[in-house]
Design an enzyme around this catalytic site. Structure first.
Site, mmCIF file in Angstrom:
data_model
loop_
_atom_site.group_PDB
_atom_site.id
_atom_site.type_symbol
_atom_site.label_atom_id
_atom_site.label_comp_id
_atom_site.label_asym_id
_atom_site.label_seq_id
_atom_site.Cartn_x
_atom_site.Cartn_y
_atom_site.Cartn_z
ATOM 1 N N CYS A 239 37.055 31.716 40.088
ATOM 2 C CA CYS A 239 37.212 31.592 38.627
ATOM 3 C C CYS A 239 38.304 30.530 38.040
ATOM 4 O O CYS A 239 38.317 29.523 37.386
ATOM 5 C CB CYS A 239 37.560 32.755 37.808
ATOM 6 S SG CYS A 239 36.030 33.934 37.991
ATOM 7 N N LEU B 228 36.619 40.664 34.502
ATOM 8 C CA LEU B 228 36.509 41.249 35.855
ATOM 9 C C LEU B 228 37.341 40.537 36.750
ATOM 10 O O LEU B 228 37.300 39.312 36.863
ATOM 11 C CB LEU B 228 35.044 41.424 36.150
ATOM 12 C CG LEU B 228 34.025 41.764 35.301
ATOM 13 C CD1 LEU B 228 32.740 41.961 36.221
ATOM 14 C CD2 LEU B 228 34.483 43.476 35.073
ATOM 15 N N ARG B 229 38.176 41.188 37.790
ATOM 16 C CA ARG B 229 38.896 40.686 38.762
ATOM 17 C C ARG B 229 37.914 41.228 39.889
ATOM 18 O O ARG B 229 37.518 42.418 40.047
ATOM 19 C CB ARG B 229 39.952 41.306 38.992
ATOM 20 C CG ARG B 229 41.191 40.815 38.179
ATOM 21 C CD ARG B 229 42.377 41.611 37.977
ATOM 22 N NE ARG B 229 42.030 42.952 37.586
ATOM 23 C CZ ARG B 229 42.983 43.953 37.902
ATOM 24 N NH1 ARG B 229 43.982 43.880 38.436
ATOM 25 N NH2 ARG B 229 42.668 45.107 37.479
ATOM 26 N N GLY C 288 43.314 30.691 43.752
ATOM 27 C CA GLY C 288 42.086 30.401 44.239
ATOM 28 C C GLY C 288 40.930 31.278 43.569
ATOM 29 O O GLY C 288 41.333 31.910 42.651
HETATM 30 C C1 UDX Z 1 40.371 36.279 37.740
HETATM 31 C C2 UDX Z 1 40.853 36.871 36.362
HETATM 32 O O1 UDX Z 1 42.087 37.698 36.944
HETATM 33 C C3 UDX Z 1 39.739 37.934 35.709
HETATM 34 O O2 UDX Z 1 40.106 38.221 34.868
HETATM 35 C C4 UDX Z 1 38.627 36.895 35.449
HETATM 36 O O3 UDX Z 1 37.591 37.621 34.884
HETATM 37 C C5 UDX Z 1 38.002 36.140 36.800
HETATM 38 O O4 UDX Z 1 39.376 35.460 37.422
HETATM 39 P P1 UDX Z 1 39.671 36.918 40.217
HETATM 40 O O5 UDX Z 1 39.160 35.420 40.505
HETATM 41 O O6 UDX Z 1 39.104 37.906 40.864
HETATM 42 O O7 UDX Z 1 40.044 37.082 38.761
HETATM 43 O O8 UDX Z 1 41.244 36.879 41.060
HETATM 44 P P2 UDX Z 1 42.849 37.315 40.507
HETATM 45 O O9 UDX Z 1 42.837 38.688 41.067
HETATM 46 O O10 UDX Z 1 43.059 36.901 39.014
HETATM 47 O O11 UDX Z 1 43.645 36.151 41.527
HETATM 48 C C6 UDX Z 1 43.392 35.139 41.461
HETATM 49 C C7 UDX Z 1 44.220 34.136 42.261
HETATM 50 O O12 UDX Z 1 45.590 34.138 42.046
HETATM 51 C C8 UDX Z 1 44.096 34.669 43.824
HETATM 52 O O13 UDX Z 1 44.186 33.462 44.694
HETATM 53 C C9 UDX Z 1 45.148 35.732 44.112
HETATM 54 O O14 UDX Z 1 45.612 35.738 45.303
HETATM 55 C C10 UDX Z 1 46.291 34.850 43.094
HETATM 56 N N1 UDX Z 1 47.442 35.647 42.730
HETATM 57 C C11 UDX Z 1 47.102 36.401 41.617
HETATM 58 C C12 UDX Z 1 48.867 35.209 42.923
HETATM 59 O O15 UDX Z 1 48.956 34.201 43.861
HETATM 60 N N2 UDX Z 1 49.779 36.092 42.330
HETATM 61 C C13 UDX Z 1 49.560 36.785 41.532
HETATM 62 O O16 UDX Z 1 50.520 37.651 40.995
HETATM 63 C C14 UDX Z 1 48.283 37.300 41.255
#
Ligand code: UDX
Length: 437
Positions: A266, A159-160, A263
């Site tokens: 996860c 999940l995100r 960040g």
């Molecule tokens: C993540 C995984 O996507 C998900 O599958 C897992 O179950 C839990 O961890 P989440 O922590 O909700 O989910 O965040 P995500 O949407 O993945 O973003 C993580 C970080 O990467 C955020 O800080 C986001 O801003 C950054 N990010 C994401 C980027 O800088 N660039 C991108 O293209 C995507």
């Protein structure tokens, strides 16, 4: 291990231990799929509020789903794991696995929950690990249960935050790791209502899929942030570079948005845990250590950009920040890149005024020393530089003439390449993005 091999009928009795992002989403979605779900938490006030349909997190669609489950009596909340598992065929463990001092995942909550429920489980029940746990944790749970008639299955979540309900009901895949094939088939039956590939493997592989997936996603982001640094050095535009890369189907352009670093609850925890898992298993995961270093470096690079934009120093200057959460569409501040960058700016003497659409409480200890305001225009009042650090869509549509009038100088560091560069430059702003200026 024993486990009847018949597929679980819709309407199975399920217990979910833990009502954080993963537990609450899992419980509400399984009730929505027609199962009868009892969720347990140790915090009494939280359970009382949940039974009133009040959810403590900002998560699209989750509040409606919880209320739907309460109305249909498919969903309920109790205090204490032992009170949830009576008569349950399936028990999901969705408790935290925080990062330990050495970077490894702390399994104490999982072990405590398993030990607490063990005497209350009906025979042939299946315990399902949904928390993110190091390889081998299925064995740890089996030991903590000490019940040879109970199968333990790994079923990692992907999940995100911000789209958790959508991701649960529309998964890219469902992964089940089990030594007991009968138990695996029964758990698979719980997801019958979902149109997704179902992968059944062994526990160690299932546990590794979770870490490897998060580590690879973090690697993509660190890679594109490193490419952005190259673009800045050679005068290229990272947005065009990503577009050009992404046409290659082997690359694609998902998760290649340059920004202030990654960040959240996860990626930081899981990447450090995987480095530790590998180390304990005798493999030096240099690549992933590099991914983590690039991310730390990105926080520094963005703080440097703000300092440069302010004329070389931010000491005793007002810096405005839009965006405190680790990403948009969530109220989660955990391991937020924004807070990492703000900490560096404050260490360099900046006075930070910040706005975030999720209305974080100014008394939140993580926001100490930051002047958190409820209005984006108030945040830029008298500011030497505006730093945009979370990609909230609404920020794009603000009145930049009004912003320019309120600022001490029209200078923007767009840490998410979010706003219209041309429009700002036309309005007399100095603009710098990530990998594009
Ligand atoms: C993540 C995984 O996507 C998900 O599958 C897992 O179950 C839990 O961890 P989440 O922590 O909700 O989910 O965040 P995500 O949407 O993945 O973003 C993580 C970080 O990467 C955020 O800080 C986001 O801003 C950054 N990010 C994401 C980027 O800088 N660039 C991108 O293209 C995507």
């Amino acid at each position: 291990m024993t486990g009847t091999s018949s597929v679980a009928p819709v309407g199975s009795k399920i217990a979910v231990i833990g009502t954080g992002y993963v537990g609450l989403t899992t419980g509400a979605c399984l009730a929505h799929l027609g199962h009868t779900v009892v969720c347990a938490d140790i915090v009494e006030e939280k359970v009382v509020a949940l039974n009133r349909g009040e959810i403590p997190i900002l998560e699209a669609g989750l509040d409606d789903l919880v209320r739907e489950g309460l109305r249909s009596n498919q969903l309920s909340f109790v205090v204490g794991a032992a009170n949830a598992v009576g008569g349950a065929e399936f028990i999901y463990l969705c408790v935290p696995t925080p990062q330990g001092a050495d970077g490894s995942a702390d399994l104490s909550y999982i072990q405590e929950a398993a030990a607490e429920i063990a005497p209350h489980l009906m025979s042939e029940a299946v315990v399902i690990n949904k928390s993110t746990v190091p390889v081998g944790s299925t064995l740890v749970v089996e030991e903590a249960l000490g019940r040879s008639d109970i199968a333990v299955v790994s079923n990692p979540e992907f999940l995100r935050e911000g789209s958790a309900v959508h991701d649960f009901l529309n998964p890219d895949r469902v992964v089940i790791g089990a030594d007991d094939q009968g138990a695996a088939i029964r758990v698979a039956g719980l997801y019958l209502g979902l149109a997704a590939p179902l992968q059944v493997t062994d526990p160690a592989s299932a546990e590794t899929i979770k870490y490897a997936s998060n580590a690879f996603l973090a690697t993509k982001i660190s890679f594109v942030n490193a490419i952005a640094a190259v673009c800045e050095a050679v005068g290229a535009d990272v947005n065009d570079v990503v577009l050009g890369m992404g046409y290659d189907k082997r690359i694609g352009n998902a998760f290649l948005r340059p920004g202030p670093g990654w960040g959240g609850s996860c990626f930081p925890k899981d990447s450090h845990a995987l480095v530790k898992i590998a180390e304990d298993a005798g493999y030096d995961f240099g690549l992933l250590k590099g991914v983590i270093d690039v991310n730390e470096d990105q926080f520094e690079r963005v703080a440097d950009k703000v300092e440069r934009m302010a004329g070389g120093s931010v000491d005793n200057k007002v810096v405005a920040v839009w965006g405190l959460t680790f990403k948009a569409r969530t109220d989660d501040l955990r391991d937020s890149p924004s807070l990492e960058i703000i900490r560096r700016l404050r260490e360099r003497g900046a006075r930070v005024q910040a706005y975030d659409p999720s209305s974080p409480s100014p008394t939140d200890p993580r926001l100490e020393g930051i002047d958190v305001v409820a209005d984006p225009y108030a945040a830029v009042a008298g500011a030497e530089v505006l730093a945009i650090l979370t990609e909230w869509d609404e920020l794009k549509w603000l009145d930049f003439d009004k912003v320019g009038e309120a600022m001490a100088a029209k200078r923007v560091v767009d840490g998410r390449n979010l706003v219209d560069r041309t429009g700002l430059v036309r309005r007399g702003f100095a603009y710098e993005g990530i990998g594009r200026s």
